[in-house]
Enzyme design. Structure first.
Site, PDB file in Angstrom:
ATOM      1  N   LYS A  14       0.787  -1.184  -0.031  1.00  0.00           N
ATOM      2  CA  LYS A  14       0.083   0.115  -0.002  1.00  0.00           C
ATOM      3  C   LYS A  14       1.114   1.221   0.004  1.00  0.00           C
ATOM      4  O   LYS A  14       0.599   2.219  -0.767  1.00  0.00           O
ATOM      5  CB  LYS A  14      -0.750   0.117   1.317  1.00  0.00           C
ATOM      6  CG  LYS A  14      -2.047  -0.941   1.338  1.00  0.00           C
ATOM      7  CD  LYS A  14      -2.986  -1.068   2.387  1.00  0.00           C
ATOM      8  CE  LYS A  14      -2.266  -0.841   3.898  1.00  0.00           C
ATOM      9  NZ  LYS A  14      -1.898  -2.259   4.168  1.00  0.00           N
ATOM     10  N   ARG A  89      -9.297   1.001   8.940  1.00  0.00           N
ATOM     11  CA  ARG A  89      -8.975  -0.456   9.397  1.00  0.00           C
ATOM     12  C   ARG A  89      -9.791  -1.149  10.047  1.00  0.00           C
ATOM     13  O   ARG A  89      -9.680  -2.411  10.431  1.00  0.00           O
ATOM     14  CB  ARG A  89      -7.587  -0.105  10.179  1.00  0.00           C
ATOM     15  CG  ARG A  89      -6.360  -0.794   9.385  1.00  0.00           C
ATOM     16  CD  ARG A  89      -5.225  -0.458  10.562  1.00  0.00           C
ATOM     17  NE  ARG A  89      -4.066  -1.124  10.176  1.00  0.00           N
ATOM     18  CZ  ARG A  89      -2.878  -0.682   9.549  1.00  0.00           C
ATOM     19  NH1 ARG A  89      -2.855   0.801   9.022  1.00  0.00           N
ATOM     20  NH2 ARG A  89      -1.772  -1.266   9.526  1.00  0.00           N
ATOM     21  N   ARG A 123      11.883  -5.711   4.518  1.00  0.00           N
ATOM     22  CA  ARG A 123      11.511  -4.409   4.367  1.00  0.00           C
ATOM     23  C   ARG A 123      12.321  -3.214   5.194  1.00  0.00           C
ATOM     24  O   ARG A 123      12.635  -3.640   6.246  1.00  0.00           O
ATOM     25  CB  ARG A 123      10.100  -3.893   4.894  1.00  0.00           C
ATOM     26  CG  ARG A 123       9.417  -2.668   4.777  1.00  0.00           C
ATOM     27  CD  ARG A 123       8.183  -2.631   4.344  1.00  0.00           C
ATOM     28  NE  ARG A 123       7.460  -2.696   5.779  1.00  0.00           N
ATOM     29  CZ  ARG A 123       6.019  -2.745   5.981  1.00  0.00           C
ATOM     30  NH1 ARG A 123       5.236  -2.418   4.794  1.00  0.00           N
ATOM     31  NH2 ARG A 123       5.244  -3.055   6.972  1.00  0.00           N
ATOM     32  N   ARG A 152      11.304  -1.555  11.085  1.00  0.00           N
ATOM     33  CA  ARG A 152      10.489  -1.077  11.689  1.00  0.00           C
ATOM     34  C   ARG A 152      10.358  -2.046  13.106  1.00  0.00           C
ATOM     35  O   ARG A 152      10.249  -3.470  12.752  1.00  0.00           O
ATOM     36  CB  ARG A 152       9.191  -1.191  11.302  1.00  0.00           C
ATOM     37  CG  ARG A 152       8.828   0.125  10.246  1.00  0.00           C
ATOM     38  CD  ARG A 152       7.603   0.107   9.274  1.00  0.00           C
ATOM     39  NE  ARG A 152       6.240  -0.467  10.053  1.00  0.00           N
ATOM     40  CZ  ARG A 152       5.028  -0.321   9.439  1.00  0.00           C
ATOM     41  NH1 ARG A 152       5.018   0.203   8.195  1.00  0.00           N
ATOM     42  NH2 ARG A 152       4.044  -0.859   9.913  1.00  0.00           N
ATOM     43  N   ARG A 163      -0.285  -8.665  13.645  1.00  0.00           N
ATOM     44  CA  ARG A 163      -0.626  -7.640  12.727  1.00  0.00           C
ATOM     45  C   ARG A 163      -1.500  -8.515  11.811  1.00  0.00           C
ATOM     46  O   ARG A 163      -2.582  -7.820  11.413  1.00  0.00           O
ATOM     47  CB  ARG A 163       0.589  -6.863  12.209  1.00  0.00           C
ATOM     48  CG  ARG A 163       1.037  -5.916  13.046  1.00  0.00           C
ATOM     49  CD  ARG A 163       2.266  -5.375  12.531  1.00  0.00           C
ATOM     50  NE  ARG A 163       2.093  -4.460  11.225  1.00  0.00           N
ATOM     51  CZ  ARG A 163       3.023  -4.415  10.504  1.00  0.00           C
ATOM     52  NH1 ARG A 163       4.394  -4.988  10.706  1.00  0.00           N
ATOM     53  NH2 ARG A 163       2.859  -3.685   9.207  1.00  0.00           N
TER      54      ARG A 163
HETATM   55  P1  AMP Z   1       0.917   0.524   8.924  1.00  0.00           P
HETATM   56  O1  AMP Z   1       2.097   1.437   8.711  1.00  0.00           O
HETATM   57  O2  AMP Z   1      -0.274   0.904   8.326  1.00  0.00           O
HETATM   58  O3  AMP Z   1       1.168  -0.939   8.866  1.00  0.00           O
HETATM   59  O4  AMP Z   1       0.542   0.869  10.649  1.00  0.00           O
HETATM   60  C1  AMP Z   1       1.341   0.534  11.616  1.00  0.00           C
HETATM   61  C2  AMP Z   1       0.608   0.551  12.872  1.00  0.00           C
HETATM   62  O5  AMP Z   1       0.259   1.791  13.176  1.00  0.00           O
HETATM   63  C3  AMP Z   1      -0.348  -0.499  12.885  1.00  0.00           C
HETATM   64  O6  AMP Z   1      -0.039  -1.822  13.167  1.00  0.00           O
HETATM   65  C4  AMP Z   1      -1.420  -0.061  13.761  1.00  0.00           C
HETATM   66  O7  AMP Z   1      -0.875  -0.180  15.146  1.00  0.00           O
HETATM   67  C5  AMP Z   1      -1.157   1.511  13.782  1.00  0.00           C
HETATM   68  N1  AMP Z   1      -2.312   2.055  13.020  1.00  0.00           N
HETATM   69  C6  AMP Z   1      -2.132   2.496  11.611  1.00  0.00           C
HETATM   70  N2  AMP Z   1      -3.516   2.679  11.088  1.00  0.00           N
HETATM   71  C7  AMP Z   1      -4.204   2.589  11.889  1.00  0.00           C
HETATM   72  C8  AMP Z   1      -5.768   2.745  11.766  1.00  0.00           C
HETATM   73  N3  AMP Z   1      -6.299   3.168  10.753  1.00  0.00           N
HETATM   74  N4  AMP Z   1      -6.393   2.382  13.000  1.00  0.00           N
HETATM   75  C9  AMP Z   1      -5.625   1.732  14.107  1.00  0.00           C
HETATM   76  N5  AMP Z   1      -4.561   1.582  14.348  1.00  0.00           N
HETATM   77  C10 AMP Z   1      -3.533   2.031  13.334  1.00  0.00           C
END
Ligand code: AMP
Length: 208
Positions: A14, A89, A123, A152, A163
């Site tokens: 994404k 999400r 990554r 990360r 996740r």
């Molecule tokens: P991402 O970079 O999108 O994989 O997000 C990393 C982490 O941020 C996720 O595993 C969640 O802990 C938190 N996070 C990101 N976007 C959301 C969201 N829309 N709702 C809740 N937690 C989020």
């Protein structure tokens, strides 16, 4: 004008596709994960609040995340459209989004879970926002800014499992949510970055 939601499992690509869309269509890329990580790096009150949650692979509470996105979408650069990456999400987030913005299309980047695990393991990130993969880049510094790349914290294997579990339980239902509204477009994300991007562009060009 295109208000775009990108769906897909962690590691589906994404963020990579959002960066390409941003460049080609001049739309702001709004990644809730990036916003949270920036706040964690800078030690803001928000960052302190969400760090432990993110490190465990769990979701930040809806209320907080929704308020953050509502605020961001109200900024003037979103008037001509936006790309949402990592939001919504949960169904509650998607319903809230309907209350303050009109989504034009939801693009689901479909990838097998085996591939997703491999992608996440390799990554590497830079604080400037660039992302790399060890399979195609073996240096430890960023081409764009020279900073040292890092993995990360939540890309560690045990967190990735959580996740993916959270994705299956809470985020995957959004595919039906947007399908019911006639807004869902599924693209095969198993090819390379460019092959996937071509499919994504077809969807955007066909729906703008
Ligand atoms: P991402 O970079 O999108 O994989 O997000 C990393 C982490 O941020 C996720 O595993 C969640 O802990 C938190 N996070 C990101 N976007 C959301 C969201 N829309 N709702 C809740 N937690 C989020």
């Amino acid at each position: 004008m295109a208000n775009i939601v990108l769906l897909g499992a962690p590691g589906a690509g994404k963020g990579t596709q959002a960066a390409l869309i941003k460049e080609k269509y001049s739309l702001p890329h709004i990644s809730t994960g990036d916003i949270f990580r920036k706040n964690i790096r800078e030690g803001t009150p928000l960052g302190v609040k969400v760090k432990a949650i993110i490190d465990k692979g769990e979701l930040v509470p809806d209320e907080l995340t929704i308020a953050l996105v509502e605020d961001r979408l109200a900024q003037s650069d979103c008037e001509g459209g936006y790309i949402l990456d990592g939001f919504p999400r949960t169904i509650a987030q998607a319903q809230a989004l309907e209350g303050f913005s009109k989504v034009d299309m939801a693009i689901d980047i479909a990838v097998e879970s085996e591939a997703v695990i491999k992608r996440i393991a390799g990554r590497r990130m830079c604080k400037c926002g660039e992302t790399y993969h060890t399979s195609s880049y073996d240096r430890e510094d960023c081409v764009k800014c020279g900073s040292k790349l890092y993995q990360r914290d939540d890309d560690r294997e045990e967190v990735v499992r959580e996740r993916l579990r959270v994705y299956e339980a809470q985020t995957k239902p959004l595919i039906d949510f947007y399908a019911e509204r006639g807004l869902l477009h599924t693209v095969d994300g198993s090819g390379g970055v460019q092959a996937t991007f071509e499919l994504v562009c077809k969807v955007i060009d066909g729906n703008c």
